[in-house]
Design a protein around this motif. Sequence first.
Motif, PDB file in Angstrom:
ATOM      1  N   GLY A 131       0.810  -1.198   0.000  1.00  0.00           N
ATOM      2  CA  GLY A 131       0.000   0.000   0.000  1.00  0.00           C
ATOM      3  C   GLY A 131       0.841   1.244   0.000  1.00  0.00           C
ATOM      4  O   GLY A 131       2.066   1.188  -0.213  1.00  0.00           O
ATOM      5  N   LEU A 132       0.195   2.364   0.229  1.00  0.00           N
ATOM      6  CA  LEU A 132       0.865   3.662   0.283  1.00  0.00           C
ATOM      7  C   LEU A 132       1.053   4.062   1.741  1.00  0.00           C
ATOM      8  O   LEU A 132       0.096   4.028   2.532  1.00  0.00           O
ATOM      9  N   VAL A 133       2.281   4.434   2.081  1.00  0.00           N
ATOM     10  CA  VAL A 133       2.588   4.806   3.453  1.00  0.00           C
ATOM     11  C   VAL A 133       3.583   5.960   3.428  1.00  0.00           C
ATOM     12  O   VAL A 133       4.383   6.079   2.489  1.00  0.00           O
ATOM     13  N   GLN A 134       3.531   6.801   4.428  1.00  0.00           N
ATOM     14  CA  GLN A 134       4.487   7.892   4.530  1.00  0.00           C
ATOM     15  C   GLN A 134       5.829   7.386   5.047  1.00  0.00           C
ATOM     16  O   GLN A 134       5.895   6.359   5.749  1.00  0.00           O
ATOM     17  N   ALA A 135       6.869   8.089   4.703  1.00  0.00           N
ATOM     18  CA  ALA A 135       8.201   7.752   5.207  1.00  0.00           C
ATOM     19  C   ALA A 135       8.176   7.697   6.734  1.00  0.00           C
ATOM     20  O   ALA A 135       7.558   8.549   7.387  1.00  0.00           O
ATOM     21  N   GLY A 136       8.821   6.678   7.260  1.00  0.00           N
ATOM     22  CA  GLY A 136       8.811   6.457   8.696  1.00  0.00           C
ATOM     23  C   GLY A 136       7.722   5.529   9.174  1.00  0.00           C
ATOM     24  O   GLY A 136       7.733   5.093  10.337  1.00  0.00           O
ATOM     25  N   GLY A 190       3.230 -10.648  -6.322  1.00  0.00           N
ATOM     26  CA  GLY A 190       3.746  -9.314  -6.054  1.00  0.00           C
ATOM     27  C   GLY A 190       2.712  -8.404  -5.432  1.00  0.00           C
ATOM     28  O   GLY A 190       1.523  -8.472  -5.750  1.00  0.00           O
ATOM     29  N   THR A 191       3.178  -7.550  -4.543  1.00  0.00           N
ATOM     30  CA  THR A 191       2.326  -6.539  -3.926  1.00  0.00           C
ATOM     31  C   THR A 191       3.104  -5.226  -3.903  1.00  0.00           C
ATOM     32  O   THR A 191       4.292  -5.208  -3.579  1.00  0.00           O
ATOM     33  N   LEU A 192       2.440  -4.133  -4.280  1.00  0.00           N
ATOM     34  CA  LEU A 192       3.117  -2.854  -4.464  1.00  0.00           C
ATOM     35  C   LEU A 192       3.204  -2.093  -3.151  1.00  0.00           C
ATOM     36  O   LEU A 192       2.192  -1.895  -2.465  1.00  0.00           O
ATOM     37  N   VAL A 193       4.401  -1.655  -2.845  1.00  0.00           N
ATOM     38  CA  VAL A 193       4.655  -0.804  -1.687  1.00  0.00           C
ATOM     39  C   VAL A 193       5.150   0.543  -2.192  1.00  0.00           C
ATOM     40  O   VAL A 193       6.124   0.611  -2.949  1.00  0.00           O
ATOM     41  N   THR A 194       4.469   1.602  -1.791  1.00  0.00           N
ATOM     42  CA  THR A 194       4.870   2.950  -2.162  1.00  0.00           C
ATOM     43  C   THR A 194       5.063   3.772  -0.894  1.00  0.00           C
ATOM     44  O   THR A 194       4.141   3.861  -0.076  1.00  0.00           O
ATOM     45  N   VAL A 195       6.252   4.339  -0.754  1.00  0.00           N
ATOM     46  CA  VAL A 195       6.574   5.133   0.421  1.00  0.00           C
ATOM     47  C   VAL A 195       6.755   6.581  -0.027  1.00  0.00           C
ATOM     48  O   VAL A 195       7.648   6.879  -0.830  1.00  0.00           O
ATOM     49  N   LEU A 243      10.016   2.900   7.182  1.00  0.00           N
ATOM     50  CA  LEU A 243      10.089   2.820   5.727  1.00  0.00           C
ATOM     51  C   LEU A 243      10.639   4.100   5.122  1.00  0.00           C
ATOM     52  O   LEU A 243      10.404   5.215   5.622  1.00  0.00           O
ATOM     53  N   LYS A 244      11.372   3.931   4.034  1.00  0.00           N
ATOM     54  CA  LYS A 244      11.979   5.036   3.312  1.00  0.00           C
ATOM     55  C   LYS A 244      11.465   5.043   1.874  1.00  0.00           C
ATOM     56  O   LYS A 244      11.065   3.987   1.353  1.00  0.00           O
ATOM     57  N   PRO A 245      11.500   6.186   1.219  1.00  0.00           N
ATOM     58  CA  PRO A 245      11.050   6.215  -0.182  1.00  0.00           C
ATOM     59  C   PRO A 245      11.784   5.209  -1.061  1.00  0.00           C
ATOM     60  O   PRO A 245      11.172   4.649  -1.990  1.00  0.00           O
ATOM     61  N   GLU A 246      13.032   4.949  -0.768  1.00  0.00           N
ATOM     62  CA  GLU A 246      13.788   3.992  -1.587  1.00  0.00           C
ATOM     63  C   GLU A 246      13.349   2.547  -1.362  1.00  0.00           C
ATOM     64  O   GLU A 246      13.815   1.643  -2.066  1.00  0.00           O
ATOM     65  N   ASP A 247      12.468   2.300  -0.400  1.00  0.00           N
ATOM     66  CA  ASP A 247      11.896   0.972  -0.226  1.00  0.00           C
ATOM     67  C   ASP A 247      10.722   0.726  -1.179  1.00  0.00           C
ATOM     68  O   ASP A 247      10.202  -0.390  -1.249  1.00  0.00           O
ATOM     69  N   SER A 248      10.303   1.749  -1.890  1.00  0.00           N
ATOM     70  CA  SER A 248       9.174   1.610  -2.815  1.00  0.00           C
ATOM     71  C   SER A 248       9.518   0.614  -3.911  1.00  0.00           C
ATOM     72  O   SER A 248      10.563   0.725  -4.574  1.00  0.00           O
TER      73      SER A 248
END
Length: 112
Positions: free
Chosen positions: A9-14, A105-110, A84-89
């Motif tokens: 899912g979509l999560v903010q950094a940290g 696969g499952t999409l992770v967006t930071v 989490l960090k943006p580079e983990d996206s």
Amino acid sequence: VQLQASGGGLVQAGGSLRLSCAASGSISGINIMSWYRQAPGKQRDVVATISNGGRTNYVDSVKGRFTIFRDNAKNTLYLQMNSLKPEDSAVYYCAAQFDGLWGQGTLVTVSS
């Protein structure tokens, strides 16, 4: 046995996410299970690996932040991702790679 990943899912950094990988059959006979990730334009790389005995390995970039674990009774593999960090996206895939099994696969967006 088929693997199905979920929890992205979509999560903010940290922030944190927990990915799950549900197997359609028993995983107790599968020794090595892993999480991989693939960012756009990059190759698919291993993130974390766990043996049936519980031995774990992590890529340096996630050590101390991610935890891989498995519940053989529930036939499920997990990846707890903290700080989490943006580079983990990336798209995250679960796998029993030596048994030729891959999840979808499952999409992770930071976001930063």
